[in-house]
Motif scaffolding. Structure first.
Motif, PDB file in Angstrom:
ATOM      1  N   PHE A  49      15.258   9.054 -10.684  1.00  0.00           N
ATOM      2  CA  PHE A  49      15.109   9.867  -9.479  1.00  0.00           C
ATOM      3  C   PHE A  49      14.568   9.042  -8.317  1.00  0.00           C
ATOM      4  O   PHE A  49      14.848   9.334  -7.150  1.00  0.00           O
ATOM      5  N   VAL A  50      13.819   7.988  -8.624  1.00  0.00           N
ATOM      6  CA  VAL A  50      13.331   7.087  -7.578  1.00  0.00           C
ATOM      7  C   VAL A  50      14.477   6.236  -7.035  1.00  0.00           C
ATOM      8  O   VAL A  50      14.616   6.052  -5.819  1.00  0.00           O
ATOM      9  N   ILE A  51      15.312   5.723  -7.937  1.00  0.00           N
ATOM     10  CA  ILE A  51      16.482   4.951  -7.510  1.00  0.00           C
ATOM     11  C   ILE A  51      17.410   5.813  -6.668  1.00  0.00           C
ATOM     12  O   ILE A  51      17.947   5.367  -5.640  1.00  0.00           O
ATOM     13  N   ASP A  52      17.594   7.061  -7.081  1.00  0.00           N
ATOM     14  CA  ASP A  52      18.464   7.982  -6.335  1.00  0.00           C
ATOM     15  C   ASP A  52      17.927   8.220  -4.924  1.00  0.00           C
ATOM     16  O   ASP A  52      18.699   8.298  -3.966  1.00  0.00           O
ATOM     17  N   GLU A  53      16.596   8.335  -4.811  1.00  0.00           N
ATOM     18  CA  GLU A  53      15.993   8.552  -3.493  1.00  0.00           C
ATOM     19  C   GLU A  53      16.229   7.344  -2.590  1.00  0.00           C
ATOM     20  O   GLU A  53      16.554   7.491  -1.401  1.00  0.00           O
ATOM     21  N   SER A 238       3.842  -1.129  -7.672  1.00  0.00           N
ATOM     22  CA  SER A 238       4.499  -2.143  -8.496  1.00  0.00           C
ATOM     23  C   SER A 238       4.338  -1.860  -9.977  1.00  0.00           C
ATOM     24  O   SER A 238       5.312  -1.881 -10.739  1.00  0.00           O
ATOM     25  N   LYS A 239       3.109  -1.630 -10.418  1.00  0.00           N
ATOM     26  CA  LYS A 239       2.844  -1.475 -11.843  1.00  0.00           C
ATOM     27  C   LYS A 239       3.032  -0.032 -12.314  1.00  0.00           C
ATOM     28  O   LYS A 239       3.541   0.207 -13.394  1.00  0.00           O
ATOM     29  N   SER A 240       2.600   0.942 -11.500  1.00  0.00           N
ATOM     30  CA  SER A 240       2.659   2.344 -11.919  1.00  0.00           C
ATOM     31  C   SER A 240       4.067   2.918 -11.863  1.00  0.00           C
ATOM     32  O   SER A 240       4.395   3.849 -12.602  1.00  0.00           O
ATOM     33  N   PHE A 241       4.910   2.367 -10.975  1.00  0.00           N
ATOM     34  CA  PHE A 241       6.237   2.944 -10.782  1.00  0.00           C
ATOM     35  C   PHE A 241       7.364   1.907 -10.873  1.00  0.00           C
ATOM     36  O   PHE A 241       8.512   2.210 -10.555  1.00  0.00           O
ATOM     37  N   ASN A 242       7.032   0.683 -11.290  1.00  0.00           N
ATOM     38  CA  ASN A 242       8.028  -0.382 -11.471  1.00  0.00           C
ATOM     39  C   ASN A 242       8.803  -0.671 -10.188  1.00  0.00           C
ATOM     40  O   ASN A 242      10.018  -0.924 -10.216  1.00  0.00           O
ATOM     41  N   LEU A 243       8.099  -0.685  -9.066  1.00  0.00           N
ATOM     42  CA  LEU A 243       8.713  -0.960  -7.768  1.00  0.00           C
ATOM     43  C   LEU A 243       8.205  -2.298  -7.203  1.00  0.00           C
ATOM     44  O   LEU A 243       7.997  -2.429  -5.995  1.00  0.00           O
ATOM     45  N   GLY A 245       9.452  -5.229  -6.556  1.00  0.00           N
ATOM     46  CA  GLY A 245      10.207  -5.915  -5.525  1.00  0.00           C
ATOM     47  C   GLY A 245      10.248  -5.195  -4.194  1.00  0.00           C
ATOM     48  O   GLY A 245      10.634  -5.784  -3.174  1.00  0.00           O
ATOM     49  N   CYS A 246       9.857  -3.939  -4.175  1.00  0.00           N
ATOM     50  CA  CYS A 246       9.891  -3.165  -2.927  1.00  0.00           C
ATOM     51  C   CYS A 246       8.715  -3.485  -2.013  1.00  0.00           C
ATOM     52  O   CYS A 246       8.762  -3.190  -0.816  1.00  0.00           O
ATOM     53  N   ARG A 247       7.671  -4.062  -2.548  1.00  0.00           N
ATOM     54  CA  ARG A 247       6.491  -4.477  -1.786  1.00  0.00           C
ATOM     55  C   ARG A 247       5.907  -3.338  -0.965  1.00  0.00           C
ATOM     56  O   ARG A 247       5.994  -3.312   0.268  1.00  0.00           O
ATOM     57  N   ILE A 248       5.306  -2.405  -1.657  1.00  0.00           N
ATOM     58  CA  ILE A 248       4.614  -1.322  -0.979  1.00  0.00           C
ATOM     59  C   ILE A 248       3.389  -0.929  -1.797  1.00  0.00           C
ATOM     60  O   ILE A 248       3.427  -0.863  -3.026  1.00  0.00           O
ATOM     61  N   GLY A 249       2.276  -0.714  -1.096  1.00  0.00           N
ATOM     62  CA  GLY A 249       1.028  -0.288  -1.703  1.00  0.00           C
ATOM     63  C   GLY A 249       0.210   0.426  -0.652  1.00  0.00           C
ATOM     64  O   GLY A 249       0.711   0.738   0.444  1.00  0.00           O
ATOM     65  N   TYR A 250      -1.062   0.666  -0.951  1.00  0.00           N
ATOM     66  CA  TYR A 250      -1.887   1.380   0.018  1.00  0.00           C
ATOM     67  C   TYR A 250      -3.361   1.144  -0.236  1.00  0.00           C
ATOM     68  O   TYR A 250      -3.771   0.719  -1.318  1.00  0.00           O
ATOM     69  N   ILE A 251      -4.136   1.388   0.800  1.00  0.00           N
ATOM     70  CA  ILE A 251      -5.589   1.343   0.730  1.00  0.00           C
ATOM     71  C   ILE A 251      -6.118   2.712   1.114  1.00  0.00           C
ATOM     72  O   ILE A 251      -5.573   3.372   2.012  1.00  0.00           O
ATOM     73  N   VAL A 252      -7.145   3.169   0.416  1.00  0.00           N
ATOM     74  CA  VAL A 252      -7.789   4.451   0.731  1.00  0.00           C
ATOM     75  C   VAL A 252      -9.303   4.249   0.716  1.00  0.00           C
ATOM     76  O   VAL A 252      -9.820   3.380   0.012  1.00  0.00           O
ATOM     77  N   GLY A 253      -9.998   5.043   1.519  1.00  0.00           N
ATOM     78  CA  GLY A 253     -11.454   4.986   1.486  1.00  0.00           C
ATOM     79  C   GLY A 253     -12.099   4.923   2.848  1.00  0.00           C
ATOM     80  O   GLY A 253     -11.671   5.612   3.787  1.00  0.00           O
ATOM     81  N   ASN A 254     -13.130   4.105   2.961  1.00  0.00           N
ATOM     82  CA  ASN A 254     -13.988   4.037   4.139  1.00  0.00           C
ATOM     83  C   ASN A 254     -13.182   3.880   5.428  1.00  0.00           C
ATOM     84  O   ASN A 254     -12.377   2.954   5.568  1.00  0.00           O
ATOM     85  N   THR A 255     -13.423   4.774   6.381  1.00  0.00           N
ATOM     86  CA  THR A 255     -12.638   4.816   7.616  1.00  0.00           C
ATOM     87  C   THR A 255     -12.738   3.517   8.411  1.00  0.00           C
ATOM     88  O   THR A 255     -11.729   3.010   8.926  1.00  0.00           O
ATOM     89  N   THR A 256     -13.941   2.979   8.534  1.00  0.00           N
ATOM     90  CA  THR A 256     -14.123   1.758   9.322  1.00  0.00           C
ATOM     91  C   THR A 256     -13.330   0.598   8.721  1.00  0.00           C
ATOM     92  O   THR A 256     -12.678  -0.176   9.446  1.00  0.00           O
ATOM     93  N   ILE A 257     -13.369   0.473   7.397  1.00  0.00           N
ATOM     94  CA  ILE A 257     -12.641  -0.618   6.733  1.00  0.00           C
ATOM     95  C   ILE A 257     -11.135  -0.420   6.861  1.00  0.00           C
ATOM     96  O   ILE A 257     -10.388  -1.354   7.176  1.00  0.00           O
ATOM     97  N   VAL A 258     -10.673   0.809   6.622  1.00  0.00           N
ATOM     98  CA  VAL A 258      -9.240   1.102   6.721  1.00  0.00           C
ATOM     99  C   VAL A 258      -8.732   0.833   8.134  1.00  0.00           C
ATOM    100  O   VAL A 258      -7.683   0.206   8.333  1.00  0.00           O
ATOM    101  N   ASN A 259      -9.478   1.287   9.124  1.00  0.00           N
ATOM    102  CA  ASN A 259      -9.067   1.069  10.522  1.00  0.00           C
ATOM    103  C   ASN A 259      -9.087  -0.415  10.892  1.00  0.00           C
ATOM    104  O   ASN A 259      -8.245  -0.885  11.662  1.00  0.00           O
ATOM    105  N   GLY A 260     -10.054  -1.153  10.337  1.00  0.00           N
ATOM    106  CA  GLY A 260     -10.106  -2.586  10.607  1.00  0.00           C
ATOM    107  C   GLY A 260      -8.881  -3.302  10.065  1.00  0.00           C
ATOM    108  O   GLY A 260      -8.289  -4.154  10.749  1.00  0.00           O
ATOM    109  N   LEU A 261      -8.492  -2.960   8.844  1.00  0.00           N
ATOM    110  CA  LEU A 261      -7.293  -3.576   8.274  1.00  0.00           C
ATOM    111  C   LEU A 261      -6.052  -3.166   9.061  1.00  0.00           C
ATOM    112  O   LEU A 261      -5.141  -3.972   9.275  1.00  0.00           O
TER     113      LEU A 261
END
Length: 395
Positions: A49-53, A238-243, A245-261
């Motif tokens: 279903f991920v490939i189809d999307e 990459s590891k949880s969904f076998n993606l 090569g797609c190069r996608i991830g995320y950061i969550v948490g402290n607003t100041t750190i997230v905004n800085g990145l």
């Protein structure tokens, strides 16, 4: 013209992976059969279903522009996922940010939080990208040994007082790479208190969050009271969904750190391909069944290899999580010596533990990245090698 590289390039030498790859190629040219368990990338495909999307969205000519910091729908899907999975409330607008694979964020965040000569606390052994981030920032690493007698958790009390006051960032990784250990709630509580007392930001790498094999589910650092006051958590598709090569991830948490990145990233790239983001949303929204299937596959692989190695006399512990086995090297070998003996005598490629830090000496990392039948063949090849023959065990 005489072109010279910058002094900074002294920090980026040829890695052990390149050396192992070259040695493997040499053995293949000699006609030797090689089974590679050194890589840390999934060998399995994403869900259909991920490939189809992905297939559907790449057909849309309107999805080929810049995406910059990521689409709102992805950030909302991340926030919803954290609410479902970890009972953690995350703001989709101020506490989440898409990155081009979690490694992209991991290596850039130290530049956001530290100045040259600041100290960064790193796990030892630890994922090699952490060192890259330290070098790019011009900071100084202080390595926290992960020892078996401490359940492979850093001993915060062992960090000298002067280091605590100079440190600006602590990096943690549970379940880990290369050490597949799990953090406890009590340990994370200690980290939060430590970070607040010494004003140290915390980066928790949670890339293996969905790969666990017992009833003990990995703990999100952000689920600990006060964690968002001090830190962030990176996760990956990459590891949880076998993606991978797609190069996608995320950061969550402290607003100041997230905004800085986010500020830094706005000067570095123009975002992830829109269809990949749509695919990531679909993965997050339908994760339960796929994650359970993935865990079943890796658990079976783990059990085959661990049982086989123990039957040979190589005593290894079955990991509760992650996609690696962290195995003690039998005496009298060093990690590197044993790694090359495995290639020479059995055609099996693993990674010496000291590639991940000095405290990794005495271990090798073995990836569960081959099908069941191949792992059974690994055991057979070891059984017929000089290393593991009954009369020559480890000699």
């Amino acid at each position: 013209m005489n072109i010279s590289l910058s002094d900074k390039m002294n920090h980026f030498q040829t890695s052990i992976y390149n050396e192992l790859s070259n040695y493997k190629k040499q053995k293949l040219k000699e006609g030797k059969e090689i089974i590679d368990l050194s890589v840390g990338s999934p060998d399995l495909p994403p869900a259909q279903f991920v490939i189809d999307e992905m297939t559907k969205n790449v057909q849309d000519p309107g999805q080929y522009g810049y995406t910059l910091t990521g689409i709102d729908a992805l950030h909302q899907a991340i926030a919803d996922y954290y609410g479902r999975q970890y009972d953690v409330t995350v703001s989709a607008t101020s506490e989440t940010l898409m990155v081009m694979g979690s490694q992209d964020g991991l290596v850039h965040l130290p530049m956001v939080l530290t100045n040259p000569e600041d100290i960064i606390l790193l796990p030892d052994p630890g994922y090699t990208a952490y060192n890259t981030g330290v070098s790019l920032a011009g900071a100084t690493p202080y390595r926290m040994p992960l020892k078996e007698e401490n359940n492979f958790l850093p001993d915060l009390e062992a960090i000298p007082e002067e280091i605590r006051h100079k440190a600006k960032l602590m990096v943690l990784n549970f379940p880990g790479n290369p050490v597949p250990a799990l953090a406890t709630e009590e340990f994370f509580q200690q980290v939060v208190a430590f970070a607040k007392k010494y004003q140290i930001a915390v980066l928790h790498d949670f890339a293996y969050s969905e790969l666990y094999y017992e009833d003990e589910k990995p703990i999100s650092f952000l689920s600990i009271e006060g964690a968002k006051d001090v830190g962030v958590e990176f996760n990956s598709f990459s590891k949880s969904f076998n993606l991978a090569g797609c190069r996608i991830g995320y950061i969550v948490g402290n607003t100041t750190i997230v905004n800085g990145l986010s500020r830094l990233k706005s000067n570095l790239d123009y975002g992830v391909f829109h269809p990949i983001q749509k695919t990531a949303i679909r993965a997050l929204e339908n994760s339960v069944d796929f994650s359970e299937m993935l865990r079943t596959v890796y658990k079976k692989r783990r059990d085959i290899l661990v049982a086989g190695l123990n039957d040979l006399g190589w005593k290894v512990e079955a990991p509760k999580a992650s996609m690696f086995i962290w195995a003690k090297v039998p005496e009298p070998f060093t990690s590197t010596q044993f790694t090359y003996r495995l290639i020479d005598e059995a055609g099996i490629v693993v990674v010496p533990g000291n590639a991940f830090g000095e405290a990794g000496e005495g271990y090798v990392r073995t990836g569960l990245v081959q099908p069941d039948e191949v792992l059974k063949k690994v055991v057979e090849k070891l059984a017929t090698s000089d290393l593991f023959s009954p009369t020559k065990l480890y000699k």
